[in-house]
Design a protein around this motif. Structure first.
Motif, PDB file in Angstrom:
ATOM      1  N   ALA A 211       4.312 -10.830   7.192  1.00 35.99           N
ATOM      2  CA  ALA A 211       4.770  -9.920   6.145  1.00 35.99           C
ATOM      3  C   ALA A 211       6.270  -9.768   6.257  1.00 35.99           C
ATOM      4  O   ALA A 211       6.812  -9.756   7.359  1.00 35.99           O
ATOM      5  N   ARG A 212       6.925  -9.677   5.085  1.00 37.61           N
ATOM      6  CA  ARG A 212       8.334  -9.318   5.164  1.00 37.61           C
ATOM      7  C   ARG A 212       8.392  -7.799   5.060  1.00 37.61           C
ATOM      8  O   ARG A 212       7.444  -7.164   4.602  1.00 37.61           O
TER       9      ARG A 212
ATOM     10  N   ILE B 199       0.454  -7.858  -9.097  1.00 36.57           N
ATOM     11  CA  ILE B 199       1.507  -8.741  -8.581  1.00 36.57           C
ATOM     12  C   ILE B 199       2.880  -8.087  -8.685  1.00 36.57           C
ATOM     13  O   ILE B 199       3.902  -8.753  -8.745  1.00 36.57           O
ATOM     14  N   THR B 200       2.881  -6.756  -8.727  1.00 31.73           N
ATOM     15  CA  THR B 200       4.162  -6.051  -8.612  1.00 31.73           C
ATOM     16  C   THR B 200       4.516  -5.981  -7.118  1.00 31.73           C
ATOM     17  O   THR B 200       3.634  -6.074  -6.267  1.00 31.73           O
ATOM     18  N   PRO B 201       5.811  -5.770  -6.787  1.00 30.37           N
ATOM     19  CA  PRO B 201       6.220  -5.802  -5.376  1.00 30.37           C
ATOM     20  C   PRO B 201       5.899  -4.497  -4.652  1.00 30.37           C
ATOM     21  O   PRO B 201       6.761  -3.940  -3.967  1.00 30.37           O
TER      22      PRO B 201
ATOM     23  N   GLY C   5       0.149  -4.401  -3.965  1.00 26.47           N
ATOM     24  CA  GLY C   5       0.731  -5.522  -4.689  1.00 26.47           C
ATOM     25  C   GLY C   5       1.172  -6.623  -3.744  1.00 26.47           C
ATOM     26  O   GLY C   5       0.553  -6.837  -2.697  1.00 26.47           O
ATOM     27  N   ILE C   6       2.257  -7.304  -4.101  1.00 29.49           N
ATOM     28  CA  ILE C   6       2.711  -8.408  -3.256  1.00 29.49           C
ATOM     29  C   ILE C   6       4.057  -8.079  -2.609  1.00 29.49           C
ATOM     30  O   ILE C   6       4.879  -8.951  -2.345  1.00 29.49           O
ATOM     31  N   GLY C   7       4.248  -6.784  -2.358  1.00 25.94           N
ATOM     32  CA  GLY C   7       5.519  -6.312  -1.792  1.00 25.94           C
ATOM     33  C   GLY C   7       5.809  -6.831  -0.394  1.00 25.94           C
ATOM     34  O   GLY C   7       6.961  -6.843   0.036  1.00 25.94           O
ATOM     35  N   LEU C   8       4.760  -7.243   0.322  1.00 26.25           N
ATOM     36  CA  LEU C   8       4.993  -7.735   1.682  1.00 26.25           C
ATOM     37  C   LEU C   8       5.033  -9.256   1.739  1.00 26.25           C
ATOM     38  O   LEU C   8       5.161  -9.837   2.805  1.00 26.25           O
TER      39      LEU C   8
ATOM     40  N   PRO D  53       7.731  -1.643  -8.675  1.00 30.11           N
ATOM     41  CA  PRO D  53       6.483  -1.631  -7.893  1.00 30.11           C
ATOM     42  C   PRO D  53       5.500  -0.603  -8.454  1.00 30.11           C
ATOM     43  O   PRO D  53       5.902   0.489  -8.840  1.00 30.11           O
ATOM     44  N   VAL D  54       4.258  -0.999  -8.552  1.00 31.86           N
ATOM     45  CA  VAL D  54       3.231  -0.088  -9.072  1.00 31.86           C
ATOM     46  C   VAL D  54       2.092  -0.048  -8.067  1.00 31.86           C
ATOM     47  O   VAL D  54       1.603  -1.086  -7.626  1.00 31.86           O
ATOM     48  N   ARG D  55       1.685   1.149  -7.735  1.00 32.09           N
ATOM     49  CA  ARG D  55       0.559   1.272  -6.818  1.00 32.09           C
ATOM     50  C   ARG D  55      -0.722   1.206  -7.644  1.00 32.09           C
ATOM     51  O   ARG D  55      -1.014   2.095  -8.426  1.00 32.09           O
TER      52      ARG D  55
END
Lengths: 151, 427, 743
Positions: B30-31, B86-88, B93-96, B146-148
């Motif tokens: 994960a980043r 697929i929001t960060p 989402g794909i934030g990591l 980013p959306v939860r």
């Protein structure tokens, strides 16, 4: 004899099954909301909900709603008070003449039932088949968005 | 019979799955979610256009929800698959996800933790996208709001709900490696082919699929099925009544409407609405490829077809004396419900030129009549109200029979009753 | 709107329109012509001088306001109610409005021409102010205290140092039955409680929940349904018809034939429509081919022999150097429809006393009543017209025809209300359109490109065939056994004009000539359509001045201001440009900006419109990205009402300019529904900002037609800015734009 639900009440009516739903609503059942605009499904002034879906009542034969549930502008009110959507139309002064308003509100209600949080362009797309001649379009869109926001 | 095929297919999948399991994918690191990475503006801009070209939002956004937050249900023969967020956003989402994870997902259909993705996410097409563009897409998605939003659980039946089996699917059906340009063709042609075959994933709908839901390699772009709609063949397999021309296909893909083809409806509406937002030159490249691969049009045939369509619509009507009982009743339904607009001086596109009338089954036509047409953004006046509640089942069956007879010279459809019933219960 | 007010509006319409049928206190006509020595009274009060003709104070503690102007969706009822409540010092909710009833209300002529606020507003203001003064005098008498120190709050008068009495205690009798004096001064703006606020429209709530609001919704007991069968073409004559089979059809009560006029009356609406179709099919007509066709109309107008050439303006330049350069351009606007969303409707009943009462959405109940009485050959007293709202009409649509048809059919069924509502085709094909026009502009310029001599030639058929008491202006009257020929229409002179409305440019050019080629042959039936000639004339003037500015390489805003001396006009142009961000605007590929300006009729509201478009060269589509309008309507009574009118007019004008043209071949109109006469849809409507310029204390200026002309020109100017191609023929459809760009 054809039976259906009109604004939550059971109605039975003895008129020819091929009569347009609009004519029966207006002339036999005292409905004011749905209005004759073109008789050709082109303008949307006559829209009503049948089982929750928007329908052009001018081009719908009475027999098609046998056993179904029909909702008109009147049926959206709650205890005689405007619904959130209707109140939003009043608050936004979303009319000039107001002849198209019933069809607009019905069509918008169907949209909000499907998508409670539409974008400006989604509202417009959903209403593109409803014609307004006075130029109240932006007010109408604002009213729908307001109703959505107030949930 | 159908059950047997599925059973056999499942067995195949199982076998391949077991094999592939041995080669399973690793979790990628994960980043850190913060600080959010920064990207050059032109990279993000390119990503935005590519995301539109791929119509990512069409599947990854539920109506009324924030863009790319997922939750949209895709109805497949195997059950309902819900698109992911697929929001960060870090948790849902794909934030990591690092760039490597994103690229691997696009290429191999594997999420960051190494879990398999369903090929409803058409990574078999995305595998053809080059690294530069995948990086641009990563930049674009990493810079969205980013959306939860927790992904919904898919509603799939056994064995399709066993994700690791999908490794077998990939093994069987995934051709890896980015698009390789054809040096004998122009740059524009190659750009178009790259879009059509790659990110545009046209073949995902416009190709037939096998029992495991994979595109049949030898039948690519010969026409397929999507959401009960027939997606006609395109490119080398295009069979539009009026042969596509550069202009007409460009109009259709951008505006969602062309006078000799009619309006884009059903699942195609979302596609053209996305294409309307990208550079016209990108669409023109796709057109270049699709038209070039199309069999050379016979212009006199085309003119003849258009004339036939106009005659049937505006003057001759149905061929005299040919209507059976159901078709005759359908004629009355048409006169009552359709002829108000589908007449001389009304709609400009004759029905006979549309894909719906000429499809192998009446699904498109029934869907249009029942649900109406939500206009594409490029042709906002092309609306049609829904008739699902105005017409009874018998009306719809009679109507489709009549229209097929009047507007085409093709054999009658046979499965209208079943399709009408399916449409009714689908709602 | 921060200052939007929501008052309890539903009570206000009680007693108006439909409900007012039961409310019939006969009233002496107060429309005597005033003697010479009488003072000049404001607005329509001049011809309806009795205060009680306007205001009644009722026992139930309400106040009835009676006006001759009618609600068309423009919000007039709300606006005058605001004025009345302020002057009379009563709460808004106490007001009951009655409008446009030939038996009850003052005769204010036609509700048209943006005259409602200038004529009705000042009359109501003065009548209300005088009524209040009368009340104060009565109170002074009753309380034995001087009127001077008294205050009024919601109809309760309180004397200085105590003692109070209410309006309803004082006057239920004849106190208001006296002529206005013109001596009472209305309140200054600073004392207004309602005027200047966006009070919500009193007619809107009922329309949103399905209460009776329109004539279309009235269903009196025993009502029958009529349908008129029109000929296939304008001048067709009925050769023969067998009525017998039609009479036997389901529900048919009566088939009416009177000359070439054919109609059916049936028990049910749908039966009347089916029978009317059968009757049309049964009828044999002699048909002529006489129309020039929509595509031939421009040439037809240029070649027709005008009945008159009117020197609308003749002010040649006095001396000076000759022009260095002359520029010419020709513009065309096609026929437009009113195209109301609701087709025209009326209900008429012939009562036993011989009076035919008609519920109608006519804009001119008084004059239509006269025309109908003449058509029927009865005394004026035997016809009563009551206004009930209809769908927006934007001018003279078929409202009056429907009233006349209902009246004709009512004569055949005494005692039974007969309802007419036209089919869509019946409305689209037979309504009186807005006239097509050709405008030829010519300018002589100095060496810097400034205008020295300005010439406009207007080629137009008439713009006014309202009933005006003449049966020949009612469609069906032309087809009766004893037909009434349509009278030859005139063209209004100054200051309102008609074909040449706004033909005179407001710009201060050294020389200006306007010549109107007034053609009274009418290929298509025409009458007043929002703005009359102003739309075409402003389109031409504002396009042409834009052409001149560009030729001179001067910014179009700056060029206009060079010649615009009227300060309020300059202000309107500048405010629109500022709100648009004109000076900061950056040119982008495919995009353009345009501006248009006019003061409607050169006497009413000022309006400038600036907008931005994107033109797609591939498909010829014009997308309007945003629009800004400035509006100076004098003293603003209801800000949101002004915005609604400006914005609505702007959108309608975009629709005209982008899409609309009445199509016809050599025999008949072929634009017979919304598929063949498309109008603007939601997705095509841009965001619109309206900038209001309030001028408290100045006269009310009409607003309803102010944005029509400027919008059309602003659009064409923006398209030119985007593409470098000048489009002078309307509408700017994708086909036409594409053709123009590839030429």
């Amino acid at each position: 004899m054809i039976a259906f639900k009109l604004n939550e009440k059971d109605v039975r009516i003895d008129v020819p099954a091929t009569a347009p739903l609009l004519a029966v609503l207006s002339n036999d059942l005292g409905i004011n909301g749905a209005k004759f605009g073109c008789g050709k499904s082109q303008c949307g002034a006559c829209a009503v909900l049948v089982d929750g879906e928007p329908v052009r009542s001018c081009a719908t034969q009475l027999s098609a709603v046998s056993g179904r549930s029909v909702t008109t502008l009147e049926g959206l009110t709650q205890n005689g008070k405007p619904s959130k959507l209707q109140q939003a139309f009043i608050d936004e002064q979303a009319a000039q003449c107001g002849y198209c308003a019933s069809g607009m509100i019905i069509q918008a209600q169907a949209l909000l039932d499907r998508n409670p949080n539409p974008s400006d362009s989604e509202v417009r797309t959903a209403l593109n088949g409803n014609l307004c001649r006075c130029g109240a379009h932006n007010r109408i869109v604002r009213a729908v968005l307001r109703a959505a926001k107030e949930g | 019979m159908r059950l047997l095929i599925i059973f056999a297919a499942a067995l195949t999948l199982l076998a391949a799955g077991l094999f592939a399991y041995a080669l399973r994918h690793a979790e990628l690191p994960a980043r850190s979610a913060l600080p959010r990475p920064v990207f050059p503006a032109d990279l993000v801009q390119r990503g935005e256009k590519l995301a539109a070209l791929g119509a990512c939002a069409a599947c990854h956004t539920r109506p009324g929800a924030p863009p790319y937050s997922g939750g949209h249900g895709l109805h497949t023969p195997f059950g309902v698959i819900y698109s992911t967020n697929i929001t960060p956003e870090a948790e849902t989402g794909i934030g990591l996800w690092g760039e490597d994870a994103f690229i691997r997902a696009m290429r191999e259909g594997v999420d960051r933790r190494g879990g398999m993705l369903y090929p409803a996410f058409p990574y078999d097409h995305y595998a053809k996208v080059n690294n530069t563009d995948l990086k641009a897409l990563y930049a674009y998605f990493s810079t969205r709001q980013p959306v939860r939003a927790q992904a919904k659980t898919n509603e799939l039946s056994f064995p399709f709900n066993v994700r690791p089996l999908l490794a077998g699917w990939s093994l069987l059906f995934l051709e890896n490696g980015p698009y390789k340009p054809d040096p004998s063709k122009s740059a524009k042609w190659n750009e178009g082919a790259y879009y059509v075959e790659g990110l545009g994933h046209c073949g995902a709908c416009h190709s037939p699929r096998n029992a495991l839901g994979a595109v049949k390699g030898d039948a690519r772009l010969t026409g397929g099925e999507a959401d009960g709609w027939h997606a006609p063949g395109i490119g080398a397999h295009a069979k539009a009544p009026a042969t596509w021309t550069r202009d007409s296909l460009t109009n259709y893909l951008i505006d969602g409407w062309d006078e000799n083809h009619g309006v884009a409806a059903g699942p195609m509406t979302a596609v053209v609405n996305h294409l309307a937002r990208i550079d016209e030159s990108m669409v023109e490249a796709m057109v270049e490829y699709l038209i070039d691969t199309q069999p050379k049009p016979d212009t006199s045939e085309r003119a003849k077809m258009i004339q036939f369509a106009r005659d049937r619509e505006f003057s001759a009507g149905a061929p005299a004396g040919t209507l059976g009982e159901s078709e005759s009743r359908g004629e009355a339904v048409f006169a009552r419900a359709c002829a108000n607009c589908h007449k001389r001086g009304g709609q400009t596109t004759p029905l006979a030129l549309g894909a719906a009338m000429n499809a192998p089954h009446p699904g498109n036509l029934i869907s249009i009549v029942m649900n109406g047409v939500q206009p594409p953004t490029g042709a906002p006046e092309k609306t049609m109200p829904r008739f699902a509640q105005s017409l009874k089942d018998d009306d719809l069956i009679d109507l489709t029979a009549y229209m097929r007879k009047r507007f085409t010279q093709k054999p009658a459809w046979t499965d209208a009753p079943q399709r009408v019933k399916e449409m009714r219960t689908a709602r | 709107m921060d200052d939007r007010m929501n008052v309890n509006r539903r009570s206000l319409l009680k007693g108006a329109g439909y409900v007012a049928l039961a409310f019939a206190i006969p009233l002496e006509s107060s429309a005597q012509s005033p003697a010479v020595e009488k003072p000049r009274l404001p607005g329509s009060l001049q011809n309806n001088r009795n205060i009680s003709a306007w205001i009644r104070i009722n026992a139930d503690k309400t106040v009835t306001l009676l006006i001759g102007k009618v609600e068309l969706g423009q919000g007039i009822l709300t606006a005058v109610a605001q004025i009345c409540a302020d002057e009379l010092d009563i709460d808004f909710e106490r007001l009951v409005l009655i409008s446009g009833d030939t038996l009850q209300t003052p005769n204010e002529g036609t509700t048209a021409g943006s005259f409602s606020m200038p004529q009705c507003g000042p009359a109501v203001r003065q009548a209300s102010a005088e009524a209040r003064k009368i009340m104060l005098d009565l109170a002074a008498e009753k309380l034995g205290k001087p009127a001077d120190g008294m205050t009024v709050k919601d109809g309760t008068i309180t004397a200085a140092g105590g003692g109070s009495v209410t309006y309803w205690d004082l006057s239920l009798g004849k106190a208001l039955e006296r002529e206005a004096t013109g001596q009472v001064k209305p309140k200054p703006a600073s004392e207004h409680r309602y005027v200047g606020k966006s009070v919500g429209r009193i007619d809107i709530p009922a329309k949103m929940i399905g209460e009776v609001a329109f004539v279309h919704e009235m269903r009196p007991k025993g009502m029958l349904y009529g349908q008129v069968v029109r000929p296939p073409t304008y001048k067709a004559k009925l050769a023969s018809v067998d009525l017998a089979p039609i009479e036997k059809m389901a529900g048919v009560v009566k088939v009416v034939r009177n000359g070439s006029f054919l109609a059916v009356i049936a028990q049910r609406d749908e039966q009347s429509i089916i029978a009317a179709k059968a009757l049309f099919d049964a009828a044999k007509w002699d048909v002529e081919k006489a129309l020039p066709g929509a595509d031939g109309m421009q040439d037809w107008l240029l070649n027709a022999k005008p009945a008159r050439k009117i020197e609308t303006m003749k002010k040649p330049r006095a001396g000076g150097d000759p022009a260095v350069k002359t520029v010419e351009a020709m513009y065309y606007r096609p026929y437009h429809m009113h195209a109301s969303i609701g087709t025209s409707c009326a209900i008429a009943t012939l009562d036993p006393d011989g009076v035919t009462t008609i519920q109608t959405h006519s804009q001119s109940v008084f004059e239509t009543r006269q025309a109908i009485a003449r058509m029927l050959g009865v005394d004026l007293a035997k016809v009563r017209c009551q206004h009930v709202q209809g769908a927006g009409c934007y001018g003279h649509n078929m409202a009056d025809d429907a009233a006349a048809d209902a009246a004709l059919l009512a004569q055949a069924m005494p005692g039974r209300p007969v309802r007419i509502q036209y089919t869509r085709e019946g409305e689209h094909r037979w309504e009186p359109y807005g006239s097509a026009m050709v405008l030829k502009a010519k300018a002589g310029l100095d060496k810097d490109g400034n205008v020295l001599d300005w010439d406009l030639d207007i080629y137009s058929t008439p713009h006014g065939t309202r009933p005006g008491g003449q049966p020949g202006n009612l469609l069906s009257a032309r087809y009766l056994e004893k037909p009434f020929a349509p009278p030859t229409p005139g063209n209004n002179g100054a200051p309102n004009y008609a074909a040449d409305r706004n033909g005179i440019a407001l710009y201060d050019f050294p020389g200006q000539n306007v010549l109107t080629h007034f053609i009274t042959d009418m290929p298509l039936r025409v009458s007043s359509t929002r703005g009359l000639g102003a739309y075409g004339n402003v389109f031409a003037i504002e396009s042409f001045i834009d052409e001149l500015a560009r030729a001179a390489n001067v910014d179009p805003v700056e060029y206009r201001l060079r010649f615009l001396k009227d300060e309020r006009a300059r202000d309107a142009v500048q405010k629109a440009a500022d709100a648009f961000g004109w000076s900061k605007w950056q040119k982008r590929e495919g995009r353009g900006r345009g501006i248009g300006f006019a003061r409607y009729k050169n006497t009413a509201g000022y309006c400038a419109v600036a907008l931005e478009v994107e033109v797609n060269r591939r498909n010829g589509r014009i997308r309007v990205l945003r629009a800004v309008a400035s509006a100076d309507s004098g003293h603003i009574v209801n800000p949101d009402g002004v915005i609604n009118q400006i914005e609505g007019g702007l959108i309608q004008s975009l629709s005209w300019t982008l899409k609309e043209e009445v199509k016809f071949d050599d025999t008949r109109v072929t634009s017979d529904d919304w598929a063949s006469y498309p109008i603007l849809t939601f997705s095509e409507v841009p965001p619109i900002e309206v900038v209001l310029i309030d001028r408290p204390g100045t006269p009310f200026l009409g607003t309803g037609e102010a944005s029509q002309g400027p919008t059309g020109a602003a659009l064409a100017n923006a398209v030119h800015d985007a593409t470098g191609v000048r489009f002078r023929r309307l509408p700017l459809t994708p086909d036409r734009v594409r053709a123009g760009l590839s030429a």
